[in-house]
Structures are given as structure tokens and as C-alpha cells.
Design a protein around this motif. Structure first.
Motif, PDB file in Angstrom:
ATOM      1  N   ALA A  14      19.282  82.947  76.576  1.00 37.62           N
ATOM      2  CA  ALA A  14      18.510  83.175  75.345  1.00 37.62           C
ATOM      3  C   ALA A  14      17.395  82.138  75.360  1.00 37.62           C
ATOM      4  CB  ALA A  14      19.390  82.993  74.112  1.00 37.62           C
ATOM      5  N   THR A  69      24.744  89.415  81.745  1.00 37.92           N
ATOM      6  CA  THR A  69      24.930  90.215  80.529  1.00 37.92           C
ATOM      7  C   THR A  69      23.850  89.900  79.496  1.00 37.92           C
ATOM      8  OG1 THR A  69      26.397  88.565  79.527  1.00 37.92           O
ATOM      9  CG2 THR A  69      27.419  90.275  80.867  1.00 37.92           C
ATOM     10  N   ASP A  70      23.516  90.916  78.711  1.00 33.60           N
ATOM     11  CA  ASP A  70      22.511  90.720  77.664  1.00 33.60           C
ATOM     12  C   ASP A  70      23.040  89.889  76.512  1.00 33.60           C
ATOM     13  OD1 ASP A  70      20.701  92.246  79.064  1.00 33.60           O
ATOM     14  OD2 ASP A  70      21.203  94.104  78.022  1.00 33.60           O
ATOM     15  N   THR A  71      24.353  89.984  76.276  1.00 37.62           N
ATOM     16  CA  THR A  71      24.934  89.264  75.141  1.00 37.62           C
ATOM     17  C   THR A  71      25.674  88.035  75.647  1.00 37.62           C
ATOM     18  OG1 THR A  71      26.818  90.736  75.315  1.00 37.62           O
ATOM     19  CG2 THR A  71      25.161  91.287  73.672  1.00 37.62           C
ATOM     20  N   ASP A 112      30.456  98.399  78.544  1.00 39.79           N
ATOM     21  CA  ASP A 112      30.141  97.855  77.219  1.00 39.79           C
ATOM     22  C   ASP A 112      31.402  97.367  76.516  1.00 39.79           C
ATOM     23  OD1 ASP A 112      27.474  98.620  77.597  1.00 39.79           O
ATOM     24  OD2 ASP A 112      27.871 100.632  76.812  1.00 39.79           O
ATOM     25  N   GLN A 114      33.838  81.966  72.129  1.00 40.00           N
ATOM     26  CA  GLN A 114      32.733  82.900  71.954  1.00 40.00           C
ATOM     27  C   GLN A 114      31.506  82.240  71.342  1.00 40.00           C
ATOM     28  OE1 GLN A 114      34.193  86.586  69.990  1.00 40.00           O
ATOM     29  NE2 GLN A 114      36.149  85.538  69.767  1.00 40.00           N
ATOM     30  N   TYR A 125      27.843  82.692  69.647  1.00 39.11           N
ATOM     31  CA  TYR A 125      27.277  83.815  68.885  1.00 39.11           C
ATOM     32  C   TYR A 125      26.036  83.345  68.128  1.00 39.11           C
ATOM     33  CZ  TYR A 125      29.411  81.869  64.620  1.00 39.11           C
ATOM     34  OH  TYR A 125      29.761  81.062  63.582  1.00 39.11           O
ATOM     35  N   SER A 165      24.383  84.505  81.121  1.00 44.30           N
ATOM     36  CA  SER A 165      23.424  85.115  80.205  1.00 44.30           C
ATOM     37  C   SER A 165      22.445  84.040  79.731  1.00 44.30           C
ATOM     38  CB  SER A 165      24.136  85.776  79.021  1.00 44.30           C
ATOM     39  OG  SER A 165      23.207  86.523  78.251  1.00 44.30           O
TER      40      SER A 165
END
Lengths: 324, 324, 324, 324
Positions: free
Chosen positions: C276, C256-258, D45, B183, B185, C274
Motif C-alpha cells: 500500500a 495479493t491486492d489486499t 478470493d 490481520q 487492515y 502485498s
């Protein structure tokens, strides 16, 4: 004055753990390391975090005739591989055999160190118990000594981390096939049965042992739990009391009210035992936890070496378990 | 003569690792332990393998006014939780703050112990680096000191074991959701950025740092790797040489020719650094490995405590990593 | 009417996953399976949960001359092992090569199915992308198509589960050595670089690609994440929009946004992307997640087979990911 | 024509697996999802890989009075939470209760689908067996039916993956504390005992069951193995024969000569059983493997729903296990 020690079988997991413990030991000085697959490498090539003073020691192909002068030799070889060669080690060298070839062999003490330390002191040849017997016998010894269970009806359901399968390259021990997998094996035929049966008979004053033993491979690197189902009329409290008395002055066995978890022992020489009993059902459940590479292999080996060298039993073994 | 130490935040993973290291330390005596969720328990109730001499110590709710006389206090509290309370600790008590509140705060030394030991000796308040900065800065320091990379263009792709997320009970850190999961983050916003930027500027003689930092959670308990992409014209050999010179007389940093693996440091205070560079492409890849609870938290904290207490820097930290 | 398919390389993880997907496929009928180490076994001996109708199929040693009549052959062989033998497969048999030998080879379509489905339809020879390229290129394609990043400056930090290392028996991929370990490898030299560079150049209209690629082994069985650092002035929103437009009518790519997590794709043919971005810093971070055995191998292979057989692209691939 | 189904308890692992299976089901259409902690979210979600057609369905707070028209409701709620509310579900809605409140409750069939399919067909209220009973009872049923073991003396040593502990946020189920840990729990008192005892008595024609049951948490997400020690004079071959006859026309139970491994069932509704016996010692070891979220929860629930809806029992459940 330091005691000169050697390790044969340093390529394997048991040998590697012996290296870690000896490197931390206040009285042992590692002067010799031998291994099949790593011969020719320096220790630091195989163990990048080895203390700097040992980094340059070159691993040799084992030859009993070409070893330097040693006080103690730790042998961690596959079962069947050590008997002939160890016979050629000079008598003056004390030996702790972590492998399986000398358990209850003529001339070798059985190194169940928390139970029989006095039978080990003064010996020069010690056969270290197997990892499953280490956890099982420590849990059963107090019950057998106090006649709280019947030695003829013992079911041992044992679970070990995958380092217990050794360091061979079989893909079935590979991460992809072992992770998220739980595997029973060796039903009704495991190699550790005879030493457990013999020990149980001795602990129970000669009564015949009747054992069922089922090992399982669990997806974790280290750790071993034996859940043992026995017949007996004792209460939980009586079992715990028996164990607390039996191990009252012993350094490494912890008797707990709650079922022990394998992580409690990780990286240490500790042995946890606990019990749950229902006398109305003639049932005693004994539980034993060890680190299979600690008390189940190299930890108990160092403990045995301490005993035969006249050192404090806990020398080099006082480190608390690694958590989490 | 023993040094009296206390731990606040012993319920968390950092506090627990501090306990393990202090229990093995030749000069530190643990006389006080405080924790929010475990207050009222004895140490043995929370840490079943704790040495017998510490087993009965009762964990207290932390109150700076009610602590026994201490020489050193280790604080391992969530970021934001420690500043006010630590201000109330008597001046005579040395403090190592493992938490994040005092990094580059007024009156606190930044405890990057392998890089700046001389700035730490003689202090009484030390802020331990975060786990990501510990791995990253040890890897970058030699390159920055020798001007081998540009401090304005550094991309840090970092990966940590899940103990780095702390011991809260969020189900996203639960085994079922974390195992077999990787993940990323906190993109473009992680809390560890400022201390890294400040340190990099100091190491590079004041040049402005430009950092991209992406942390990832990896399905393992311990271990942290930073893979760092820099601009620079050095060769791999020049980077390795720079690091070997920089850390020539330091005990805990190992410079390796091959990319380091997290398991090499597990359970230890070691820090591994390595490099791979391609001068034609203006590229230097630096790699840093630590145990996030060792050098990344409690290990470096004990190292800092050794420095401020005038002890040998390696006291209590000499254990080799646990492998496998 | 069913389509007759065969698998060569069924002993490996990619071949095993192809078996699972084909067994669930509404139009494919498995009539032939070949494997080196499992030849002579029935499928059920190797895959105890295989559907009953396939259980008795005997795995053969591969001989292109002795195959039954097939419509499609899936080849999942180690790189270097397939080119010569596949040349002997009759022309009428469509081939999807999951291995690495035919990527951008003469006469073979490059099977980046979510990006270029129309280049694959109507072909008879398709080279499946590698697992790292699958995740990376799906994430980059929309940015390159819209000129949002510079193809000459791309840093790919990639992390894969250990099944990506194949099913060989090297102890370094064993559970005991891989668990709790994170390993970078193949720095500046990985075999997947050329196909990524070629594809990026084609996606960017011929601009030269400049890639840095660092793979890491993560202690999990399946899953692959590429975290990709690019130069570009786009905002996060612009990148997400570009991807949503690019994949608007595609079945398997989720924007996906995240930041995506590897478990989101586990056991499926999905691909998550995704972004950023920080335009002031000339920075775009792209992230791509796949199951390395799904979209990274057998899933995309079945998708390619669907395309070249004129079937719905999603046939047999509609299963949702396994969670947790 | 599609059958309208709903899920309550979709935030938990059982509910999530029900979602996955229903999403793949040829006849079920999910029209309602309710969950406590995820109410207000869309399915996508919470489950990023959910099929696109279900992505926008909004999870509701459960209110039996406000559900849309449903044919079948799957309830996956913590034990103790479902009885009162499920009583308010309209009679025309068939219910499969995955939770524990209705096992052997008045008016509810016990859904041991591989053993008693005919008792389930035609019902409208089915209580799904617990995960431990699912594995245990499938292994024991053939032995009990053929009187090969004594129902009064059965020792069940069971091991489950951590998803079996539910999705609560207790840190003891956190990755850092669970990985490399094996934990026995609930000795002599586990909640699954009564349904096993009742079922064993019915399977054995009314003889009283005597059970010892010890569950263990194993560091894996999914998978469950019961190793069961029984008294009996049968041979291994007689036990295997009994099971092969008993399950001859059943789709999901596989009888294997070798001890089953949990990974064999992962992600599937399969149930593996095997046996090892020593008639001279009055010993039969039975082994049962399931995926605790498959046959142990949502898989068997869908199988039960198929039975009560008059569908083919295997509808939506034919996927082969995920390996590796």
C-alpha cells in the motif's frame, strides 16, 4: 485498623492472584512477600501493574523465623513443600494454606467456604480446597445434603485452564504445544481424589463415596468446569431447587437454569452450579464452574481469611467477573 | 451520596465493561441500562456474574425522552449512531461518549484524561478517545511536549485484541477464523487518524502532524499495543525522563524501562509507556500499551466521569490488572 | 530412486516440521534422526501421528562420525550450536542448515529460494534464511530490484507466533503467560538484522541498508507478518506490478491486492506479499506473510534441498494451507 | 485417469477442508464448487492459498440440474438443507454427504470407514458420520465387538473445537466471547445421539444402547475428544489388545497406551483411541480423538470417496498431522 498479611509462594500463579486480591482488599495490608524464583526482586519487577504503594516491597526468600509480625499468612506452595516449614510459623499467625499439604490434616479446617463457613470461623489454620474439588463439591453439596444422588457412583469429568498446571517451565505447557490442544491426564489416579471422597462422605452423612475423576487440560489460561454424572431419581427442577435453598444466603454461589460457562466466573470468586436430570434414566448431571485461580485458589483463600479474621465474608471479593 | 448513572449500548463490549466498572464503583449507582439487542432482558440474563443488587435491572430500548433522572450517562454506541440521539439528552445530564461521534466536536471536551485532566474537570460533555489514540497519545505526549520528536513524521504500527472490532457477528471475527490469525487492515485510511492528528498538533504547539497508521487484529480478546516510529535525536534515557516528569503525579500511567506487554494492563485502567531511541539514527521508538476496553474505552470513560463529577480520579479504578 | 536424508535437531519445532514435510515427500527417505532431548525415543513416541513406516526409527544423540550414509542432512539447531559439528559432516553429504550459524558464511549459499534459486542450485551447503528475513526479504526484493524504495530507510515491524521462540521451557512462553499477551522484544538489537542488511544491499546493487527492526511475539502458535515502512514514490499499483513480474514464474509467492493474513499461509510453504503506497507522502508499506515454521524454516529448507538435489522445486511442498 | 469431483457447501468449514484435501488428491480433479455465501467468487478470493491451477474456478450457486458431468459429489450442507436437493442429483453421480440428513437413511450407507469399509465399497450414496460419532464410535467399536462393555450404560463427555459449531456469524462463537471460555451445551438432547445409538446397537449385535451424551465447546479451532465412561470388567490391557486386533490392518486408527491429545490428529485423517480400565470398579474409560474437520468431516468423506471409487483408501490422506 488494617490486618497485616504475608504471602509465600508469590512467584506462582496462585500467589500472584492472592497479591491482586489482597492489593484490592479494604482491610488487608500486604507487608511480606516471599518467593523462590523471584526473591530479591521488587513486586513491581514481577507485577508491573501492582499498585504504587506496594511497588517497592522486596520479595524475600522464605524463612518462617525471619518474617515480620503478621496476622495472616497465605501459603501457595507446591504440594509437599509446605508442611514442614508451615509448622515453624508462630501460632499467633493465622494461616490459609492454598497448597495441598494440609487438606484434612490434623488441626486444620477444610476451607470449603461456601458450604461450611461456620466450621471455618474461629479457626487459625485453614486448608484451602483444591481447584477441582472447589468446583465439584459446590455443585454436589446440595444434592448430597438432600440425598438426591448416590454418593457411591459419581463420575467427574473435569476441565481446567492451563494455569492450573502451575508455573513450571515444562514445554508441554508452552503456548505452542498447548494451544489448539486438549489433553486428558492422570486417569484413575489424580491427587485431588481423596479430599473429594472425604468431603462427599461427610456431606452424605457417612456413606462411602465412589468416584471416577478425569481431569483435562484445556487451552485457556483460567477457568474450570466439572461435568459430573450421578445416579439419582430427581428432576432437574428438584436439583435446582435444592441448590437454591442450600445457597440461599450465600454470596458467591450462583445457581443457573442453563449450563454455566467458564468465562462467567473469570477473575472473580464466583461459583456457578447447574443441573440437568432425567429421573427415568436414573441420571443427574451436575455442573460446576469456577475460576481455578479465584474460587479454585486465591479467591477462596481470601474468603477463608475473611472468615477467620471476623471480617465480612465478601470483603475484597466483590468485583464482577471480567467479560469478555 | 450516590451518583445516578446510566449506560446506553450495554449489549456491546464497551458497555459491558462500563457495567463491570460501575458495579464496583464506590459512588456510582447504576439505575438505567439500555441496549439494542438485549432490550427486555434482565442484566443477569446477559451478565451472569453481575452483583446481586443489579441482577434484576431490566435492559430497555434506548429512548432519551424516557430515561429516569440521571446524573451521568455513558454512551457506548457504534460510530455514527449516537450524535442525533445524544443531542436529545437533557442538559443537566452529564455525558461521557465512549463512541466516536463527538471527538473534537463543538461543545465536547476531548477526554484524554491522563494528559489533560484540567480541561475535563468542570465539563458536562466529554468525548472519550478511541482505543488506538489512547495508547498512542499517552506514549507520544511527553515527547511532543518536550519537542523530542518531529510531529510531521510519525509511523504508528498498532495491534489490538479482537474485542476492539466490536461485538457484531461477522464470521471473520469468529473464533475459528481469528485464532491463529494476525490481520492488518484499514491501511492508509483508518477512522482514528483525525483525532490523533488533531491531538498531536495541539500537543506540539501547532506543528502539523504527519501520520502513518496501520492497525492489526491480534488473536487475543483484550489488549492493545502501539509501536511508534518517530524521528528525533533524544536518547532512550531522555525519553524515559521526559515521560516520568510528564506523568509524575498521574495515577494511571506507568513508565517502564523494558518494552511493555499487553497483559500488564489487562482488566485495568493502566497505561504503560516505554521508549527505545538511537540518536545517531534520528530514531525514537515509543511504545504504548492499554487494555482496549479499559483505558481504551470504559476505564477512561469512568476516569472522565470521575473528573467531571468532582470525585477522586481513581474512584472505582484501583483494581490491579488480572494476571495471568 | 529415493534420496536418503537425515534430520538433526528433531526435538525442536523446526526439526519436527522438517519431519512432517520429509515424511510427505515423494523422493526423500528419512533414514536418520538425531535430537538432544529426545534421544533414545522412537519417532512415534515423540510424534504420535508419524506415518507407520517411520514410527520405529530411533532418535539418536547426534554424532557426525556415526551417521549412516546420507545424501542430505537438515540441521535445525540453536544458533551457535551447529558450526563446529557441521564442519565434521563428510563433504559428500549435502547440508541445509535451518539454524543461524552459516548465513553469509564462507562456503555457504544463502538460501533465499524464491528470490535466488539459481544461486542455490548446484550448491552443497545452504544456509536457510531466518524466519523474519524470509517474510521481509520476499516482500522487499521486487521493490529493491526495481529501485522503488530507498534501502537506507526501512522500518520493519514484525510479528511472529510463539513457536518462533523455540521449544525451550521458559515459563514466559508458557500458555498462561503468553495467551492474551503481545510482547515486543529485542528492540534495536535483534540477531536477524545482519542477514537482512546484507541481503538488502545485494538486492539493491550495493546501496547501504538502513534498517529498524522490531520483533513482537503474538499469541498464536504459527504465523509471521512483517509490516514494512519504506520511503519511495511508487504507487500501490506499481509495487504490485513489480512483485507480479518479479515472481511471475515462481511457485510459492502470492501477490495479493489486499493485506495478507497469517492464516493464509498456515502449514504451507507459501509466502504472501502485498503493498500500500502513497507517493505524495513518499511512503510505501510492504507486507510479507509466511508460516514461520514453513517458509520461515522447514518449508524453505525442503525447497532448498529440492534445488540442490535437482528435484522439482515444489516436490513435497504442494499441500494447500490449513484453514481454518 | 482423473475422477471429476464437485463440492457443494464450499463456504463452510467442512467444504473448505474438502477443498484442501481434494486439491492434494492424486486422482480427484475438482471441476465444480458451489456455495451460498461465496457464489460468484473465484476460489482464490475465498482461499488465498489454493493451488494455482484451481485459483480461477468460479463458485456457483448450487443447482443440481446445472452441474457439469461429475463422478463424485461432496455435499457439506447444514442439517436439513440437503435431502431434497440431493435427491435431484443424477444417479450416476456418487455422493458423499458430509451433512446430517442421510445418516441411516434408506439407500445410504453409513460411512464409518475405519470400522465398516466393506459395507461402503461398491455403494454410490454414503452418509458421513457426524464429528462426535466419528471419535466416539471408533473408540467403542472394539470394546463392543468383543463384548467388553455394556452397551446400555455409556456416558460420553465430548469436547470439540469451535469450528464444529459451523461458520455462522453468531457473536457467541466470536473470538472475544469464545476465547478463555468452555461451554457445555445441548444436554440430554444432542442431534448426534440417534446415529450413535443405532451404530452401537449394530456393533453390539442388537443390544439396546443407553447413552448419555454431553458436548462441550472448547476454545480451539480444530480438535475433538470424547471421554467415554462405560461399565465393564476388562483390564486396560484387554481393551488395548482388543483395539489393536480390531484395527490391525486399518490405516488411520492409532491405538496408544497414553491418553490421546487433540493436537496429535490436527490437520489429518487420523483417529486416536486409548483406554483406562479398573475391573474391580466395573469401569472402562475409552478415549477417542479426531480432528473434527478431518476424520470428523472432510477427511472421512474423502476416505469414503476413495472406497466407493475403488481407489486405495489412503489416497490423498497420507499427510502427517500439523504439529505444533
Amino acid at each position: 485498623m488494617s490486618i497485616r498479611v504475608g504471602i509465600v509462594g508469590i512467584s506462582g500463579f496462585g500467589g500472584g492472584e492472592a497479591l491482586r486480591l489482597i492489593a484490592n482488599h479494604p482491610s488487608f495490608e500486604l507487608v511480606y512477600a516471599a518467593g523462590e524464583s523471584s526473591a530479591g526482586s521488587r513486586l513491581v519487577d514481577r507485577f508491573p501493574g501492582v499498585p504504587a504503594r506496594l511497588a517497592g516491597l522486596v520479595i524475600e526468600k522464605w524463612d518462617p523465623a525471619a518474617m515480620p509480625a503478621l496476622d495472616v499468612l497465605f501459603a501457595s506452595l507446591p504440594t509437599g513443600a509446605s508442611a514442614a516449614a508451615l509448622a515453624r510459623v508462630p501460632e499467633g499467625v493465622k494461616i490459609v494454606d492454598i497448597g495441598g499439604d494440609h487438606r484434612y490434616a490434623e488441626g486444620w479446617a477444610y476451607g470449603l467456604a461456601d458450604v461450611w463457613p461456620d466450621r471455618i470461623k474461629g479457626q487459625t489454620r485453614v486448608a484451602n480446597p483444591g481447584c477441582f474439588p472447589a468446583a465439584t463439591l459446590n455443585a454436589l453439596a446440595p444434592l448430597l445434603a438432600d440425598r438426591l444422588i448416590e454418593p457411591g457412583h459419581i463420575v467427574i469429568d473435569a476441565k481446567t485452564g492451563i494455569s492450573g498446571a502451575g508455573r513450571g517451565g515444562d514445554s508441554k505447557f508452552g503456548y505452542a504445544e498447548s494451544n489448539e490442544n486438549l489433553q486428558p491426564y492422570g486417569l484413575l489416579e489424580h491427587v485431588h481424589m481423596p479430599e473429594m471422597a472425604t468431603t462427599i462422605e461427610r456431606l452424605s452423612g457417612g456413606s462411602a463415596a465412589g468416584l471416577v475423576f478425569t481431569p483435562h487440560l484445556v487451552p485457556m489460561t483460567r477457568g474450570l468446569l466439572a461435568t459430573i454424572y450421578c445416579r439419582g431419581r430427581a428432576t432437574t427442577g428438584q436439583c435446582l431447587d435444592a441448590a437454591r435453598r442450600f445457597y440461599a444466603d450465600r454470596a458467591f454461589v450462583r445457581v443457573t437454569d442453563t449450563p454455566p460457562q467458564t468465562k462467567w466466573a473469570s477473575g472473580s470468586n464466583l461459583s456457578f452450579v447447574s443441573y440437568a436430570a432425567d429421573p427415568e434414566r436414573n441420571l443427574v448431571i451436575a455442573m460446576g464452574v469456577v475460576d481455578n485461580l479465584g474460587k479454585g485458589a486465591a479467591g477462596q483463600a481470601v474468603q477463608n481469611a475473611n472468615l477467620i479474621c471476623g471480617l465480612p465474608e465478601t470483603a475484597g471479593l466483590e468485583g464482577a467477573p471480567v467479560w469478555p
